[in-house]
Design a protein around this motif. Sequence first.
Motif, PDB file in Angstrom:
ATOM      1  N   GLY A 177       1.741 -96.851  15.531  1.00  0.00           N
ATOM      2  CA  GLY A 177       1.561 -97.146  17.004  1.00  0.00           C
ATOM      3  C   GLY A 177       0.071 -97.260  17.489  1.00  0.00           C
ATOM      4  N   PHE A 178       0.407 -97.590  18.879  1.00  0.00           N
ATOM      5  CA  PHE A 178      -1.135 -97.667  19.309  1.00  0.00           C
ATOM      6  C   PHE A 178      -1.811 -96.417  19.611  1.00  0.00           C
ATOM      7  CE2 PHE A 178      -4.129 -98.412  22.807  1.00  0.00           C
ATOM      8  CZ  PHE A 178      -4.806 -99.805  22.683  1.00  0.00           C
ATOM      9  N   ARG A 179      -3.065 -96.305  18.793  1.00  0.00           N
ATOM     10  CA  ARG A 179      -3.362 -94.926  18.683  1.00  0.00           C
ATOM     11  C   ARG A 179      -4.944 -94.722  19.530  1.00  0.00           C
ATOM     12  NH1 ARG A 179      -3.314 -91.114  14.217  1.00  0.00           N
ATOM     13  NH2 ARG A 179      -5.291 -89.942  13.924  1.00  0.00           N
ATOM     14  N   ILE A 180      -4.841 -93.825  20.385  1.00  0.00           N
ATOM     15  CA  ILE A 180      -6.113 -93.488  21.195  1.00  0.00           C
ATOM     16  C   ILE A 180      -6.392 -92.097  20.635  1.00  0.00           C
ATOM     17  CG2 ILE A 180      -7.050 -93.139  23.357  1.00  0.00           C
ATOM     18  CD1 ILE A 180      -4.790 -94.571  24.508  1.00  0.00           C
ATOM     19  N   ASN A 215       1.460 -93.466  23.328  1.00  0.00           N
ATOM     20  CA  ASN A 215       1.483 -92.455  24.936  1.00  0.00           C
ATOM     21  C   ASN A 215       1.949 -91.196  24.903  1.00  0.00           C
ATOM     22  OD1 ASN A 215       0.227 -94.598  25.966  1.00  0.00           O
ATOM     23  ND2 ASN A 215       2.037 -95.332  27.080  1.00  0.00           N
ATOM     24  N   GLU A 216       1.988 -90.771  23.384  1.00  0.00           N
ATOM     25  CA  GLU A 216       2.549 -89.176  23.025  1.00  0.00           C
ATOM     26  C   GLU A 216       1.455 -88.645  22.314  1.00  0.00           C
ATOM     27  OE1 GLU A 216       5.171 -87.942  24.294  1.00  0.00           O
ATOM     28  OE2 GLU A 216       5.825 -89.722  25.436  1.00  0.00           O
ATOM     29  N   PRO A 217       1.374 -87.285  22.586  1.00  0.00           N
ATOM     30  CA  PRO A 217       0.217 -86.371  21.800  1.00  0.00           C
ATOM     31  C   PRO A 217       0.836 -86.101  20.517  1.00  0.00           C
ATOM     32  CG  PRO A 217       1.342 -85.162  23.304  1.00  0.00           C
ATOM     33  CD  PRO A 217       1.768 -86.580  23.690  1.00  0.00           C
ATOM     34  N   GLU A 238      -3.763-101.022  33.589  1.00  0.00           N
ATOM     35  CA  GLU A 238      -2.512-100.784  33.240  1.00  0.00           C
ATOM     36  C   GLU A 238      -2.302 -99.425  32.448  1.00  0.00           C
ATOM     37  OE1 GLU A 238      -1.360-103.755  30.655  1.00  0.00           O
ATOM     38  OE2 GLU A 238      -1.503-105.528  32.414  1.00  0.00           O
ATOM     39  N   ASN A 239      -3.515 -98.775  31.813  1.00  0.00           N
ATOM     40  CA  ASN A 239      -3.215 -97.457  31.226  1.00  0.00           C
ATOM     41  C   ASN A 239      -4.171 -96.452  31.714  1.00  0.00           C
ATOM     42  OD1 ASN A 239      -1.642 -98.470  28.500  1.00  0.00           O
ATOM     43  ND2 ASN A 239      -2.894-100.008  29.001  1.00  0.00           N
ATOM     44  N   LYS A 240      -4.452 -96.518  33.045  1.00  0.00           N
ATOM     45  CA  LYS A 240      -5.341 -95.574  33.687  1.00  0.00           C
ATOM     46  C   LYS A 240      -4.894 -94.234  33.586  1.00  0.00           C
ATOM     47  CE  LYS A 240      -7.495 -94.319  38.130  1.00  0.00           C
ATOM     48  NZ  LYS A 240      -7.763 -94.950  39.616  1.00  0.00           N
ATOM     49  N   ASN A 241      -3.523 -94.067  33.626  1.00  0.00           N
ATOM     50  CA  ASN A 241      -3.078 -92.698  33.835  1.00  0.00           C
ATOM     51  C   ASN A 241      -3.024 -91.993  32.454  1.00  0.00           C
ATOM     52  OD1 ASN A 241      -2.697 -92.886  36.554  1.00  0.00           O
ATOM     53  ND2 ASN A 241      -0.484 -93.662  36.425  1.00  0.00           N
ATOM     54  N   ILE A 242      -2.549 -92.764  31.359  1.00  0.00           N
ATOM     55  CA  ILE A 242      -2.512 -92.119  29.977  1.00  0.00           C
ATOM     56  C   ILE A 242      -3.935 -91.929  29.645  1.00  0.00           C
ATOM     57  CG2 ILE A 242      -2.443 -94.528  29.034  1.00  0.00           C
ATOM     58  CD1 ILE A 242      -0.849 -91.083  27.858  1.00  0.00           C
ATOM     59  N   LEU A 243      -4.910 -92.620  29.775  1.00  0.00           N
ATOM     60  CA  LEU A 243      -6.220 -92.520  29.490  1.00  0.00           C
ATOM     61  C   LEU A 243      -6.825 -91.277  30.183  1.00  0.00           C
ATOM     62  CD1 LEU A 243      -7.608 -96.062  29.824  1.00  0.00           C
ATOM     63  CD2 LEU A 243      -7.236 -94.887  27.546  1.00  0.00           C
ATOM     64  N   ASP A 260      -7.948 -85.345  29.661  1.00  0.00           N
ATOM     65  CA  ASP A 260      -7.694 -83.967  29.889  1.00  0.00           C
ATOM     66  C   ASP A 260      -7.350 -83.297  28.973  1.00  0.00           C
ATOM     67  OD1 ASP A 260      -8.438 -84.726  32.448  1.00  0.00           O
ATOM     68  OD2 ASP A 260      -6.554 -84.880  33.445  1.00  0.00           O
ATOM     69  N   GLU A 261      -6.646 -83.939  27.837  1.00  0.00           N
ATOM     70  CA  GLU A 261      -5.954 -83.051  26.882  1.00  0.00           C
ATOM     71  C   GLU A 261      -7.093 -82.631  25.825  1.00  0.00           C
ATOM     72  OE1 GLU A 261      -3.248 -81.475  23.951  1.00  0.00           O
ATOM     73  OE2 GLU A 261      -3.615 -81.529  26.120  1.00  0.00           O
TER      74      GLU A 261
END
Length: 208
Positions: A55-58, A81-83, A178-183, A188-189
Amino acid sequence: ESKNKNFEEAARLRDQIKDLQKIQDVALLNKSFVDEEILFSNQNDRLGGRSDEKGFRIEGYDISNLGKNDKVGSMVVFEDNEPKKQDYRKFNIKKVIGQSDVDCLAEVIERRLNHLEWPLPDVFLIDGGLPQVGRVKQILQARLINILVVGIAKGPNRDKNEFIFDRHDKKLLEFIKENKNILIQVRDEAHRFAIAFNRSKRQISRGN
């Protein structure tokens, strides 16, 4: 090679790449890469389609610096988008003297990149401003790793979210919109995880 767990070959290629960096003739350098077919999967367009199945990994990073002896770093991972908490990592800062979040972050990133068995992310998300983002980019460039780096500067009171990135890259700008909230969630995490680690260390220290 690292994905196939051929770590010795991966290390050999990494060292070969470092040697190639010393070559001043850019044309020769480029030719060497073509001839050797030393390709980085992470040099693909990370905002477009993917060539692998993960998946897309941050990966999000933060430093908790509460004194000369209380310096730690955190790495959190989100996929789609999931931890992904099993991939979270904690770092005790070992080499930095004094208080420097930039130097602490550099140590964390260097040590993280030495783990060839860990999959590289699509985005490095940094809790910090331009100095932190610039230092991470320098480290990646030195290793010939092409991965997006985005910072979120929070301000002294942690009351703002200023995104730090290459504003000339229109595609990246659209991605951030488009991804401001998840970033922000990843940032924060990373902050929460770093603070929790630091507090646990100090509690253990007081208990001893």
